[in-house]
Design a protein around this motif. Structure first.
Motif, PDB file in Angstrom:
ATOM      1  N   ALA C 148       0.630  -1.233   0.052  1.00  0.00           N
ATOM      2  CA  ALA C 148      -0.110  -0.012   0.071  1.00  0.00           C
ATOM      3  C   ALA C 148       0.814   1.445  -0.096  1.00  0.00           C
ATOM      4  O   ALA C 148       1.605   1.496   0.890  1.00  0.00           O
ATOM      5  N   GLY C 149       0.574   2.173  -0.953  1.00  0.00           N
ATOM      6  CA  GLY C 149       1.078   3.657  -0.828  1.00  0.00           C
ATOM      7  C   GLY C 149       0.039   4.438  -0.524  1.00  0.00           C
ATOM      8  O   GLY C 149      -0.489   4.841  -1.519  1.00  0.00           O
ATOM      9  N   VAL C 150       0.001   5.063   0.659  1.00  0.00           N
ATOM     10  CA  VAL C 150      -1.110   5.609   1.119  1.00  0.00           C
ATOM     11  C   VAL C 150      -0.475   7.025   1.672  1.00  0.00           C
ATOM     12  O   VAL C 150      -0.790   8.273   1.131  1.00  0.00           O
ATOM     13  N   LEU C 199       3.230  -1.766  -6.184  1.00  0.00           N
ATOM     14  CA  LEU C 199       2.697  -0.892  -5.115  1.00  0.00           C
ATOM     15  C   LEU C 199       1.416  -0.425  -5.545  1.00  0.00           C
ATOM     16  O   LEU C 199       1.233  -0.207  -6.760  1.00  0.00           O
ATOM     17  N   ILE C 200       0.532  -0.149  -4.610  1.00  0.00           N
ATOM     18  CA  ILE C 200      -0.918   0.279  -5.071  1.00  0.00           C
ATOM     19  C   ILE C 200      -0.916   1.459  -4.008  1.00  0.00           C
ATOM     20  O   ILE C 200      -0.965   1.376  -3.006  1.00  0.00           O
ATOM     21  N   ILE C 201      -1.268   2.310  -5.082  1.00  0.00           N
ATOM     22  CA  ILE C 201      -1.352   3.942  -4.444  1.00  0.00           C
ATOM     23  C   ILE C 201      -2.762   4.490  -4.392  1.00  0.00           C
ATOM     24  O   ILE C 201      -3.397   4.249  -5.408  1.00  0.00           O
ATOM     25  N   LEU C 202      -2.818   5.106  -3.088  1.00  0.00           N
ATOM     26  CA  LEU C 202      -4.206   5.667  -2.781  1.00  0.00           C
ATOM     27  C   LEU C 202      -3.973   7.081  -2.300  1.00  0.00           C
ATOM     28  O   LEU C 202      -2.993   7.263  -1.756  1.00  0.00           O
ATOM     29  N   PRO C 203      -5.147   7.972  -2.686  1.00  0.00           N
ATOM     30  CA  PRO C 203      -4.660   9.457  -1.838  1.00  0.00           C
ATOM     31  C   PRO C 203      -4.678   9.082  -0.403  1.00  0.00           C
ATOM     32  O   PRO C 203      -5.263   8.167   0.088  1.00  0.00           O
ATOM     33  N   THR C 204      -4.285   9.980   0.284  1.00  0.00           N
ATOM     34  CA  THR C 204      -3.807   9.975   1.837  1.00  0.00           C
ATOM     35  C   THR C 204      -5.007  10.570   2.591  1.00  0.00           C
ATOM     36  O   THR C 204      -5.077  10.668   3.799  1.00  0.00           O
TER      37      THR C 204
END
Lengths: 481, 481, 481, 481
Positions: C148-150, C199-204
């Motif tokens: 997770a890339g949050v 890597l799975i990126i979401l807004p923070t």
């Protein structure tokens, strides 16, 4: 016709004739005694919600014993769903009555008996289980309320039952007759004993060989000959009696000491007699079930405490104080951890040989330790949010007094648009939720002492597995030091 | 003849004629009202110990104002030793009465006034300080008890005093006359107002320009015309009124709401009038002094709680339960940290321009935050040690009843050699110490709300010095980010 | 062939070529770097247990997407049972590796995306959900690990993303091209980014209109061009690097800062782009899932802490110290309340429109608040039980030294029958469990800050219902103040 | 010429030649070893502040023994003022060095010896007191640093010293000669043993008849023949060794295990030999003094923690988050209660027969129990305020790397106007303050285990007086149950 309405329940209590003392006087009509009535009303809610369109589905189930719809409070769980329902009905009820509804203890006894008597019968060829199931059928058919009698008065704690100078310190059999047994002793903290039709008695502790006389379990009507209910004092007890400044306007809790002064129990109501090695199983099953009940119940009480605190913020005009919001969260998360842990104890339950489901005892006891520690903190937070009038608010009678009433209302006015009366009543509720002893002290001692819960969790946890896990991580042989 | 005996003190109260309501009725003779009397007895202990051979040296000092021996409760501290004595007399008293003795608040007002009025006079050339000192001389000469009137009822908390729809939510001056002023408003939580000869009134909060009418401080006899004491409810209030099940057999606490319904104050009793910028100084000095008083007082109450718990262990026969010993220690160390912090606030005090010594406010407020958090935990521990009868013990009247009395005594017998009566009384004391609201809730709200203490400690701490220390350690310039 | 063995997993990482820096130097072969390898081993355990006869049933399920057995770490829950399994695999793993296994974050992203993209598509007619499901199919088929890339680095916290002087403080789209998008920014605390294939990126955080460029979600191989992993410092990081004094002999955790220096993402990997109002939904779903993961994981770590403490008691010879037993219970009950609350969040989950099940967010967040407060206490208790050598134990290299080794072993001998080496290793494990920063600090900050969890629980709780309940009890109208 | 400058102190250490191992290798020049040097720098601060214009008055006093100005660290207290100064110099130092300065333990031994040897001499006609005072004169004249050697390694904790299979588990006398004694054993956790000129050795526990050989106290140069210092591991130990990422840029702590491998002690340095009944007095006096030292020291460390947290708020731009302010207050009030309780232990001290003043042991031990519980909470709060980079911040070497340095600085930029470097360094300091084991674990185990402190407070409190107070309140005879 298995289900009683709330009114039928209350009327059914009128037909009983228990021996009751309160503050040194006989109480003749318990239903009309306002203090006991406030407790009966709380138990009445268990009947009321079984009729309530929104809640009926949760509270009523079909009995596999009598094949009729029954109230879950007489239903030993036959599935995980049943175990879960136990927690949810307790939270729903506690949120509705804001205190102990007093009907769970009887249920918890029936649950424990339905498991343990089966095992006793397996070992000894006795017929206890049939008797218990017959008793439960009777409870279901008549939608009766049972009350747990577990906690003996215990005398000198440093001595075992049979070492006591006065053996009556632990309820025991004093005579066996052809038609039944005679028992003597006393059970303390009998929450709702007068809101109940039947008392269900279990031993209070582990017993050893030669303590057979104390290994007795049975059920008996709450008004049986020789039973004396002594309704003791709780911190706000005169409020209901005098009919004002009650805080919780409808509901309350009382917990008599119940004396068994040579009480006869017929054989068909005797559920254990002398099988000492099962005493600990019976009491620890009961306790585990009851600790789980607490998880739902106290979460519901915390809901009321959160609600009271939120109203106080509105009524005081303190919405902008951020630290109060933090305190609300601090109560909220405690209610949810308690509820969650109790739910998990249900979801992780297992079926016992008798067919009844038993909760996960480690999780149930963990929730109770948590409760014992955190409820007091929640009350402290609620008081902090509400303000100092929790301690010394003028009386309703002052408000009604023509000379000073208007002055007091004027000076107790809070936020714009909020009638002083409402703010006053909410302060009163906070006082009740925080300072009423009968309910508050059960946070600590309900379902057995904290020390008992702690020993249970230690005993039931797989410590060896944990030790091995650590050894493996540390790189040393798992199976030896 | 500066010192009164306890009896003289009580007789002196008989000569007052305050307007008092309790539960909607006028109370004519406060000295004979058992609930108020229990409070008066607690204040009486401050007189009793001043005569007591063992304690006299601690309680009595020589007044530099009247050059006679006086009770320290009328003595603004003139040295570090005086500040320390404040804490020690409070602990000694609380250990003796097991509750609030109610005489510290007046002292704390006199202390604060003796500091701040000097500073006001310096700025404005007023003569408040002389008036205050003259008032203190009067209190000393007659060994009178003063009571603090600080906490206004506050109305809508989101509004400042002058924004309130009803300005009387904060006590204020409604008329200035040649001979004095007329004030109106109400002060809440007036612990011991009827055990006192004089009420000493301060503003409750910081005030701003245009709020001059609220910036008023004064003293007034507790039975002055227009003053109405409304004695509200506390959780165990009917126990004293009915004369049984009291727990603490001699002492208790009550805290009326005191209404000032157009009360006249002569000029020589007016100690501040309109100097808004000093209002915060006055209330925060008072609060700091009072928080320090609490440190001694609550440590003494914890002594009683430890004592009660230890007796319960003896009486229950649980001396071998190690975990109970741990709980005793958990209460003990809390009492000592509280006491220690409060003592340190004294020892680290400083002299103010007026000559009065002021305690270290950071340490005093830290002790109060600690108190607010830890007293509830201590009560929980004491209940845990004592057992469930704290919640529902039968009444003294049950014990006296010829039919059930003997049965109950039999069943409440604990350890060998301990009369049931003693065990019962000790349970009752635990109930009083844990569940009495007037005293318990002052752990949280006494001396102002926890939030106020917290803001004070933040404001009074040298945060910049700490930031610099961290910057230096981290290797960055101390003086900029 | 959906399931990889642990060895195949490790080999598969060798074929990646990520850009990595540690302590200022390029790391070429991450698999052979002992510090990163210790993390990879922990993730490897997720593969190992899927092969393990005892655990396979728990870890492996049949994919409804690819109709093959898959590892649950790539399985968005389709039932309550799936939600429950999430907690149980995490506890099992943490008990096995004694630290973070690092594979849950990717799962939690996939779960959140599988819910939210469906809703976005419903509103906008976009095709994100198909892309997400296709990506998940790819992950399942190849049994890959996602990360997770949050958490963006966030720059000046007092400013919103678009107010930042340097907008790169929040990862955002800098260019849209025909074949995909270019993104720039950095994600902090990327636990296990080098143990992962994707890597799975979401807004923070929540975003508002005009912040469209920040509302971006996507997946990207961990070695894509422009991605730089900077493996920072944790408190015991040199232990693995130097290969001795490791405490946990096989496993550890690391959490790089991952910089996205103009990284290209093809359209089929873009899962959200500009739908600002869904950003908060995405991050709060992820967080709720992740907080629930923590409940299982940290309970498993607490199992190891209990185990380490119990071994220390054996190895020190302190079995008779009752207070140590109490401390064991104090850790135990914390592990169970945490686990229980997390399980309950699963059991009380609900199906979302997309078909994925979502946990109960109130219970999940409650468990995280509980974790944040209690893990530190558990560590304190474990250190208390173990003793002071946690702080300053001689090194393995001292033990190996021929001159002083024998002396040190002699002086570190504990209970009879326990080799000094074992006691030493157990002390080392306690040090690791208590003082390793990467894992310990996630107790507090993992899954978002404590303040975020607190706000979530406040927002998701039905406060009005609680207010009404309190009003009803207080006897005032439920629907108005 | 009694006072050394910091430089003279450091130079004086160069003339010593101790036997030292670290990580399996001999360390030849301890002053130049960066890890040990960081500890020496901390002790150096005790010399530095004695020269500092602002602090000299606090640190320097006139010796009644040598009639010259001396550093208070060699001054057994001769007045209440001296006791108070002990706490204040410790807070000042800890605020300056942000960790343990390591010079208090030697002082605490000298204090304890100066009291107890007098009493031994009174009973036995020995001459220990003269020897101790002569030793102290020597320490004063040369402004030397002493180090306490108290904690034996203890072997199997379930056995007494003489029951140990290897008696060397407790340091003991193995030979008495004409010129002195030979001792063997090992002392653990010898904080600052290499920053010290002299080791001062006391027994570690109560001893009984027939354990005479263990009842030995003496002083010995830290580089005496047969003494081996093994500098063990602490969590961040390689940071100083490698010279970057240190957090606290100048100061640190180390705590060797010190082995006494047949060490000769001349008679004039032997301060107790065989007087078993005084062993407990010696160790408990030492511990009480040391617990009081902690009160000052840890309050100073908390000052740094507050400062670091406040800077992090500035540097992150989170000034508007109210909950962070609450967390600051939560640390602040803990520092003040700890400091206050420790100060009170001083102010309430008493003179002993030898002339040395002894602190109030109940208050000193209460402060230590408080410390053990609250320091961990304070660290948790500081981490919460600072944010997740405490766990995994990139290294200084990454910042220095020309390829990624600029990128990392860019992404670690926080609030406007704050250089990234400063924010990074402050994160590093937070890591050091929270996660460094040598210092952190002394919060729990320093000055003896928590259980020891708890037993001391129980033993030293007047429990009977409390029991009587409760009996009196309950209305039962004070003197019997």
């Amino acid at each position: 016709m298995a289900l009683k309405t709330k009114n039928e329940y209350i009327e059914s209590l009128r037909s009983l004739n228990p021996t009751v003392y309160m503050f040194g006087k006989r109480v003749k009509d318990v239903v009309e005694n306002p203090r006991i009535r406030a407790g009966i009303e709380a138990t009445g809610a268990t009947y009321e919600l079984a009729e309530h369109p929104e809640h009926r589905n949760l509270f009523v189930t079909l009995s596999p014993l009598i094949h009729e719809p029954i109230n879950r409070f007489n239903h030993p769980p036959r599935s995980i769903e049943d175990l879960v329902a136990r927690v949810k009905i307790n939270r729903t009820l506690a949120r509705m009555v804001g205190t102990c509804h007093q009907r769970c203890t009887g249920m918890d006894c029936m649950c424990a008996l339905s498991i343990v008597t089966f095992n006793v019968d397996q070992k000894y060829g006795t017929k206890y289980h049939d008797r218990v199931m017959e008793f439960i059928r009777y409870m279901q058919k008549n939608d009766l309320t049972g009350n747990a009698g577990v906690t003996d008065v215990k005398g000198d704690r440093s001595l075992s039952p049979k070492e006591q100078p006065d053996k009556d310190a632990y309820l025991h059999v004093v005579e066996k007759r052809d038609d039944g047994i005679i028992v003597r002793g006393a059970k303390a903290h009998q929450t709702g004993s007068l809101s109940s039709h039947e008392l269900i008695i279990l031993p209070t502790r582990a017993l050893r060989k030669s303590e057979e006389e104390f290994a007795v379990a049975f059920a008996i009507p709450s008004d049986a000959k020789g039973i004396i209910h002594v309704v003791g004092r709780s911190s706000l007890d005169t409020r209901e009696l005098e009919g004002y400044d009650c805080g919780n306007v409808n509901y309350s809790k009382y917990a008599p000491t119940v004396i068994f002064d040579n009480v006869f129990v017929p054989w068909d109501r005797v559920f254990m007699l002398g099988e000492v090695e099962f005493a600990v199983d019976l009491v620890s099953r009961f306790s585990a079930f009851h600790r789980q009940s607490h998880g739902g119940c106290k979460a519901g009480k915390l809901d009321c405490m959160v609600g009271a605190a939120l109203n106080m913020i509105d009524f005081n005009g303190t919405q902008n104080a951020n630290h109060l919001k933090e305190k609300i969260i601090d109560i909220l998360y405690r209610s949810e951890t308690l509820y969650g842990c109790s739910l998990a104890a249900s979801y992780e339950g297992k079926q016992e040989p008798s067919g009844t489901y038993f909760i996960n005892p480690v999780l149930a006891n963990a929730s109770k330790i948590h409760e014992g520690k955190e409820m007091a903190e929640a009350a402290r937070l609620m008081i902090d949010v509400a303000g100092g009038f929790v301690a010394d608010l003028p009386s309703d009678r002052d408000f009604d007094n023509p000379e000073i009433g208007p002055l007091i209302k004027k000076y107790l006015k809070g936020a714009a648009g909020v009638p002083s009366e409402h703010r006053i009543k909410m302060f009163r509720l906070v006082e009740k939720l925080a300072m009423e002893s009968a309910d508050t002290i059960s946070d600590i001692h309900g379902g057995g002492s904290p020390a008992a819960h702690r020993m249970t969790i230690l005993r039931e946890s797989d410590l060896e597995a944990r030790k091995k896990a650590a050894r493996r991580l540390a790189g040393i042989p798992e199976d030896k030091p």
